[in-house]
Design an enzyme around this catalytic site. Sequence first.
Site, PDB file in Angstrom:
ATOM      1  N   ASP A 209     -26.921 -35.514 -18.517  1.00  0.00           N
ATOM      2  CA  ASP A 209     -26.183 -34.371 -19.051  1.00  0.00           C
ATOM      3  C   ASP A 209     -26.773 -33.949 -20.398  1.00  0.00           C
ATOM      4  O   ASP A 209     -27.171 -34.796 -21.204  1.00  0.00           O
ATOM      5  CB  ASP A 209     -24.710 -34.749 -19.214  1.00  0.00           C
ATOM      6  CG  ASP A 209     -23.828 -33.545 -19.450  1.00  0.00           C
ATOM      7  OD1 ASP A 209     -23.884 -32.967 -20.557  1.00  0.00           O
ATOM      8  OD2 ASP A 209     -23.082 -33.162 -18.529  1.00  0.00           O
TER       9      ASP A 209
ATOM     10  N   HIS B  31     -17.683 -32.824 -16.684  1.00  0.00           N
ATOM     11  CA  HIS B  31     -19.104 -33.115 -16.549  1.00  0.00           C
ATOM     12  C   HIS B  31     -19.348 -34.171 -15.477  1.00  0.00           C
ATOM     13  O   HIS B  31     -20.389 -34.156 -14.813  1.00  0.00           O
ATOM     14  CB  HIS B  31     -19.671 -33.594 -17.888  1.00  0.00           C
ATOM     15  CG  HIS B  31     -19.658 -32.561 -18.967  1.00  0.00           C
ATOM     16  ND1 HIS B  31     -20.797 -32.083 -19.572  1.00  0.00           N
ATOM     17  CD2 HIS B  31     -18.627 -31.902 -19.558  1.00  0.00           C
ATOM     18  CE1 HIS B  31     -20.476 -31.181 -20.486  1.00  0.00           C
ATOM     19  NE2 HIS B  31     -19.167 -31.060 -20.495  1.00  0.00           N
TER      20      HIS B  31
END
Length: 492
Positions: free
Chosen positions: A129, A30
């Site tokens: 995120d 990520h």
Amino acid sequence: MESLNCSRSDRSGNGGGLHIVMFPWLAQGHILPCIELSKRLLDQTNIKISIISTPLNIAQIKLFFKEKELNLNLLELQLPCVDGLPPGMENTSNLPTHLTLPFHNAVKELQKPLEILLGQIAPDIVIFDHVLCWISKVTLKLKIKSIVFFTHSTAYAGYVFCPARRSESKESTADGLLKPPADFPFTPSRYRQSEMAALLPIYTFTYPSGEKFIDLTVDCYYNCAAVAIKSCYELEAKFIDYFQRVTGNTVIPVGVLLPRPYPVKQIEIHDGMPDCLRWLKNQRPGSVVYVSFGSEYFLSEKLIEEIAEGLEASLVPFLWVLRLAGYLDEGMDEVKRRVSDSLPRGFESRVAERGMVVSGWAPQQEILCHPSTGAFVSHCGWSSLMEGLGAGLPLIAWPMQLDQGLNVEVFVHEFQVGVEVERGSDGSVSRGDICKAVKMVMDEEEGRFVRSKAAEMGNLFKEKLLEEQGSQNKYVDDLVKLFHRLKLQSKK
């Protein structure tokens, strides 16, 4: 480059430009897309980027940027201590499965420090995120425009995180999840109940505050100004259209975000070059199978044995990156010893002429793009999948968890760029299954079709999806245009 902590304030402004905050989930798969997107945004005129993470992650992020990047701030938030989580555990790449819940709870404790920090630096837009779904409440409270960022495939985002799943969450079962949401533009045919069972915590996990993860995720669609996705229309048009329809929000793809240049250019051998690249240099073109299952999945002793025996029986040259849990405080010698001890007795000596096992870390992008690499045995996590396809490699797919099963359904079976390792209904794999899949792809005749389809996909990336001639720059330009529209809305 400047590294700050949450007690410091940056009100220097940006000369009328844009100040964008990015907060990735604390996982390598990520963080890297966030870094690649940040680099492209920094290429734009008058954009300042602040990346927020914990100290150990910030130390790693620094390494990806030039020494003097005037428009980049790296901001630290100290991860709170919670019961059950050892100190220094700040990234899922070192996280044993039994620590997943305390890790998520610790990260959620950053909510108040983040609110204070954002109030100090007053950015124009926050990109966070989706795993950090609770941030949408923070930005809503502060009246800061925000964008939730999905680093998985759009197919997975639409299948798992569509709003309809919220209403189903109280009765979620593995059997129920086998059924796609209403109007989903694809019907998986090989999804297994074991894969669906692994997704159930997404719908059942509840923070100590009483908030459910799935509820906070769906709330993002209504609290945020847009939804960003690490994807593109060339690969996922029908899924992007579906996701926008069910979220009711603007879904903006930001491209595949592979590093520049890609495929990675090979460099001459030098003293500091990793041993695995030296080894690859001595192999025949297209002869080596690269084996890696990402940074967040640790193989059991049984699976390690089956993979080793399957690779040995295949008689195909291989480069296997083998990671074991617990590297945090260990030296490299200890890591190598544990990896060696995990392999079947005598395995390394028997395959020494045609195989190499790498302990813990390897330069994956350089390996995938090396002329000697001919196929990729992968879990098919989204970033690894894009890297393999971008290099034009056929896949030998073995999905382990989360988005990986659906990625394989779409790309291996629909795009036909590889084969899937046969598995039992419980997800089990035998050495024979592994050997069969490797030989099928690498055999000159049997694997010709999937290798040609993979090469076509590699050409698609080169001609349409990457920077020099493709659409990646356009996706970033469209994102910047959205930033400016959102900033204008904030002033009204």
